[in-house]
Motif scaffolding. Structure first.
Motif, mmCIF file in Angstrom:
data_model
loop_
_atom_site.group_PDB
_atom_site.id
_atom_site.type_symbol
_atom_site.label_atom_id
_atom_site.label_comp_id
_atom_site.label_asym_id
_atom_site.label_seq_id
_atom_site.Cartn_x
_atom_site.Cartn_y
_atom_site.Cartn_z
ATOM 1 N N ARG A 90 0.811 -1.220 0.000
ATOM 2 C CA ARG A 90 0.000 0.000 0.000
ATOM 3 C C ARG A 90 0.845 1.271 0.000
ATOM 4 N NH1 ARG A 90 -5.168 0.470 2.016
ATOM 5 N NH2 ARG A 90 -4.730 2.692 1.744
ATOM 6 N N CYS A 91 2.089 1.205 0.500
ATOM 7 C CA CYS A 91 2.952 2.386 0.575
ATOM 8 C C CYS A 91 4.386 1.920 0.773
ATOM 9 C CB CYS A 91 2.520 3.320 1.713
ATOM 10 S SG CYS A 91 2.459 2.510 3.330
ATOM 11 N N LEU A 92 5.313 2.812 0.477
ATOM 12 C CA LEU A 92 6.719 2.475 0.676
ATOM 13 C C LEU A 92 7.541 3.752 0.811
ATOM 14 C CD1 LEU A 92 8.289 3.045 -2.257
ATOM 15 C CD2 LEU A 92 7.218 0.904 -2.852
ATOM 16 N N THR A 93 8.728 3.591 1.385
ATOM 17 C CA THR A 93 9.699 4.681 1.488
ATOM 18 C C THR A 93 11.082 4.070 1.539
ATOM 19 O OG1 THR A 93 10.250 6.739 2.649
ATOM 20 C CG2 THR A 93 9.797 4.830 4.007
ATOM 21 N N LEU A 94 12.095 4.889 1.348
ATOM 22 C CA LEU A 94 13.470 4.413 1.265
ATOM 23 C C LEU A 94 14.312 5.147 2.289
ATOM 24 C CD1 LEU A 94 15.237 2.486 -0.531
ATOM 25 C CD2 LEU A 94 15.844 4.515 -1.855
ATOM 26 N N ILE A 95 15.127 4.399 3.028
ATOM 27 C CA ILE A 95 16.098 4.992 3.934
ATOM 28 C C ILE A 95 17.432 4.286 3.724
ATOM 29 C CG2 ILE A 95 15.187 3.521 5.813
ATOM 30 C CD1 ILE A 95 16.287 5.702 7.738
ATOM 31 N N GLY A 96 18.374 4.999 3.113
ATOM 32 C CA GLY A 96 19.644 4.377 2.770
ATOM 33 C C GLY A 96 19.441 3.289 1.739
ATOM 34 N N ASP A 97 19.898 2.083 2.061
ATOM 35 C CA ASP A 97 19.736 0.925 1.189
ATOM 36 C C ASP A 97 18.629 -0.005 1.670
ATOM 37 O OD1 ASP A 97 21.853 1.673 -0.511
ATOM 38 O OD2 ASP A 97 23.315 0.888 0.917
ATOM 39 N N VAL A 98 17.722 0.498 2.486
ATOM 40 C CA VAL A 98 16.624 -0.301 3.020
ATOM 41 C C VAL A 98 15.301 0.270 2.495
ATOM 42 C CG1 VAL A 98 15.447 -1.107 5.094
ATOM 43 C CG2 VAL A 98 17.936 -0.877 5.090
ATOM 44 N N LEU A 99 14.510 -0.573 1.842
ATOM 45 C CA LEU A 99 13.192 -0.183 1.366
ATOM 46 C C LEU A 99 12.166 -0.630 2.400
ATOM 47 C CD1 LEU A 99 11.769 1.102 -1.142
ATOM 48 C CD2 LEU A 99 11.263 -1.242 -1.857
ATOM 49 N N VAL A 100 11.375 0.315 2.911
ATOM 50 C CA VAL A 100 10.370 0.037 3.927
ATOM 51 C C VAL A 100 9.011 0.023 3.252
ATOM 52 C CG1 VAL A 100 9.433 0.722 6.154
ATOM 53 C CG2 VAL A 100 11.813 1.244 5.602
ATOM 54 N N LEU A 101 8.246 -1.058 3.460
ATOM 55 C CA LEU A 101 6.964 -1.234 2.797
ATOM 56 C C LEU A 101 5.859 -1.446 3.810
ATOM 57 C CD1 LEU A 101 9.200 -3.510 1.269
ATOM 58 C CD2 LEU A 101 7.672 -2.807 -0.562
ATOM 59 N N GLY A 102 4.696 -0.844 3.578
ATOM 60 C CA GLY A 102 3.495 -1.079 4.367
ATOM 61 C C GLY A 102 2.506 -1.887 3.558
ATOM 62 N N THR A 103 1.901 -2.897 4.168
ATOM 63 C CA THR A 103 1.062 -3.828 3.428
ATOM 64 C C THR A 103 -0.418 -3.605 3.730
ATOM 65 O OG1 THR A 103 0.948 -5.586 5.105
ATOM 66 C CG2 THR A 103 2.933 -5.482 3.730
ATOM 67 N N ALA A 104 -1.247 -4.232 2.896
ATOM 68 C CA ALA A 104 -2.692 -4.137 3.073
ATOM 69 C C ALA A 104 -3.169 -4.921 4.288
ATOM 70 C CB ALA A 104 -3.404 -4.640 1.811
ATOM 71 N N GLU A 105 -2.320 -5.798 4.837
ATOM 72 C CA GLU A 105 -2.679 -6.593 6.010
ATOM 73 C C GLU A 105 -2.233 -5.938 7.315
ATOM 74 O OE1 GLU A 105 -4.574 -9.188 5.620
ATOM 75 O OE2 GLU A 105 -4.502 -8.917 3.444
ATOM 76 N N GLY A 106 -1.652 -4.753 7.242
ATOM 77 C CA GLY A 106 -1.241 -4.044 8.451
ATOM 78 C C GLY A 106 0.160 -4.345 8.913
ATOM 79 N N ARG A 107 0.996 -4.917 8.053
ATOM 80 C CA ARG A 107 2.368 -5.246 8.420
ATOM 81 C C ARG A 107 3.346 -4.209 7.867
ATOM 82 N NH1 ARG A 107 2.128 -10.688 9.976
ATOM 83 N NH2 ARG A 107 0.341 -11.799 9.095
ATOM 84 N N VAL A 108 4.570 -4.270 8.419
ATOM 85 C CA VAL A 108 5.692 -3.487 7.906
ATOM 86 C C VAL A 108 6.781 -4.463 7.500
ATOM 87 C CG1 VAL A 108 7.405 -1.708 8.408
ATOM 88 C CG2 VAL A 108 5.130 -1.562 9.424
ATOM 89 N N MET A 109 7.282 -4.295 6.273
ATOM 90 C CA MET A 109 8.373 -5.136 5.778
ATOM 91 C C MET A 109 9.561 -4.260 5.410
ATOM 92 S SD MET A 109 6.529 -8.152 3.538
ATOM 93 C CE MET A 109 5.694 -7.053 2.413
ATOM 94 N N LEU A 110 10.763 -4.740 5.724
ATOM 95 C CA LEU A 110 11.997 -4.029 5.419
ATOM 96 C C LEU A 110 12.868 -4.912 4.533
ATOM 97 C CD1 LEU A 110 11.174 -3.325 8.620
ATOM 98 C CD2 LEU A 110 13.124 -1.812 8.358
ATOM 99 N N TRP A 111 13.222 -4.384 3.391
ATOM 100 C CA TRP A 111 14.028 -5.121 2.413
ATOM 101 C C TRP A 111 15.374 -4.428 2.260
ATOM 102 C CZ3 TRP A 111 13.190 -4.287 -3.480
ATOM 103 C CH2 TRP A 111 14.180 -4.970 -4.193
#
Length: 439
Positions: A90-111
């Motif tokens: 549903r949304c994402l942002t970038l900090i350094g070399d880490v992509l932060v993602l927000g999901t439709a299920e209410g989770r946060v994922m960091l890649w």
């Protein structure tokens, strides 16, 4: 003149069969100054609002109602990877070399894009994560459930952590879904603040490290998106009725800081900075330039408008992209001092436990660093001594206010001591004279 560039993304079908506009283009890279132009484009993209992130080497775009992220290489000018995730993004942002993602299920994922490591939190939001923003040490996530979670970035990226990830605190003063978030880049607990927009027709300024509400701004209609300028001195807000509001935080009547009035916690904002025409529609995304003088807005009818913040003139239409403009991101004109450069991203993999860091070195390894020179030199380096002497010479000679006050107090104390000594001497002399008369 310093060049300014920004990246825009569109979502949805073309609005007209205009053959002058290239088909299947979803991301545009624009040059704003010294003259406006479209530098490059990327195809096969449909990114909804708050689903675009740009680094020095790549562009990341989540796809509408899908669990996919398209990765484009800015160096090679093509699509580099098609990355699938377990849940819809549903949304994402970038900090350094880490992509932060927000999901439709209410989770946060960091890649971690250089290693492929993927970290996922439990579903701490009861509804979808609608927006996410990152600071040097924290991640803030807003949700359709009206709550904002503050996460510790070091804890989320901790290796070999067995405990379940929990947010540090929850900000829960809003009464409707969160539509936008923006945070200051400060790292001090006293000056850290973020701004949240909600469908309850309000924006709240928080100290997110303490959880305190600093100010509540009320608007005539619901805010759709907001942005802080690069120095965090003003907030720009777009509302559903097409109005644009520019609120200064440290102006003549400051909302923050020691000179602000603590009693006026709730502030009604009723004077718009500008308004868009009805056929253009309200701004669905906006971005302020790094000098804070130019505002770019994207609209559902495909227009890109340029607003002069300093002179408040009639907006200039930069382009029409023939589809709803959903994302705008300014590219920083200042190069970052990094030891490595991400040339090829590594796709996420939760099954791996041993990761390889893949990047290009930006400096030579055979040269002596400043630390090596200090370590191997007996005593101090000549340049270190010269810089220290120069720093001492630049120290102000005049005393500060506290030193002057201390000097004044010392002089008053010495006056009292001298008076007591004179009084004691006079009393002792009278005692000796009286004793002599009696004898």
């Amino acid at each position: 003149m310093l060049s300014e560039e920004f990246v825009s993304a569109i979502c949805g079908a073309p609005l007209s069969s205009n053959t002058a506009i290239a088909k299947d283009v979803g991301i545009y890279c624009h040059a704003l100054s010294p003259t406006y132009s479209v530098k490059s484009t990327f195809k096969k993209n449909s990114a909804p609002p708050r689903c675009l992130a740009v680094s020095e080497t790549h562009v990341f775009a989540a796809q509408h109602e899908k669990a996919y992220v398209h990765v484009y290489s800015r160096i090679r000018g093509n699509q580099e990877a098609f990355v699938a995730f377990p849940e819809r993004i549903r949304c994402l942002t970038l900090i350094g070399d880490v992509l932060v993602l927000g999901t439709a299920e209410g989770r946060v994922m960091l890649w971690e894009t250089c290693t492929g490591r993927l970290v996922s939190t439990p579903a701490r939001h009861v509804q979808a994560v609608s927006c996410v923003v990152a600071t040097p040490y924290h991640i803030l996530t807003g949700s359709d459930d009206s709550d904002i979670h503050v996460w510790s970035l070091p804890q989320l990226l901790e290796l070999d952590s067995t405990a379940e990830h929990e947010p540090e605190r929850t900000l829960s003063n809003h009464r409707a879904a969160i539509t936008s978030l923006s945070a200051s880049p400060s790292v001090s607990v006293d000056t850290n603040f973020c701004v949240s927009a909600s469908k309850d027709k309000s924006c709240i300024i928080w100290n997110y490290q303490t959880g305190d509400v600093l100010r509540t701004l009320l608007f005539p209609s619901s805010p759709l998106c907001l942005s802080l300028d690069s120095s965090s001195r003003a907030i720009c807000v777009s509302c559903e009725d097409g109005s644009l509001y520019l609120t200064e935080l440290f102006g003549e009547a400051p909302l923050l800081g020691p000179q602000s009035e603590d009693s006026a916690t709730v502030v009604q904002v009723s004077s718009p900075f500008g308004a868009t025409q009805q056929d253009v529609g309200p701004a669905s995304c906006l971005a302020l330039s790094y000098d804070g003088t130019t505002l770019i807005t994207g609209h559902p009818k495909g227009q890109l408008l340029k607003w002069d913040v300093a002179n408040n003139k009639t907006p200039l239409e930069l382009a029409s992209l023939n589809a709803a403009v959903t994302n705008l991101v300014f590219v920083s004109p200042f190069p970052t001092a990094k030891a490595t450069k991400t040339v090829n991203i590594v796709k996420p993999n939760q099954a791996e436990r041993n990761y390889t860091f893949t990047a290009q070195l930006e400096s030579r390894l055979d040269g002596d660093s400043r630390f090596d020179s200090l370590l191997n030199t007996p005593g101090f380096l000549q340049e270190t001594l010269e810089s220290a002497i120069a720093a001492l010479e630049q120290q102000p000679v005049a005393e500060s206010g506290s030193e002057q006050e201390l000097r004044k107090q010392n002089e008053e104390l010495w006056e009292i001591i001298n008076e007591q000594k004179a009084l004691q001497k006079q009393t002792l002399q009278r005692y000796v004279e009286a004793k002599a008369r009696h004898s």
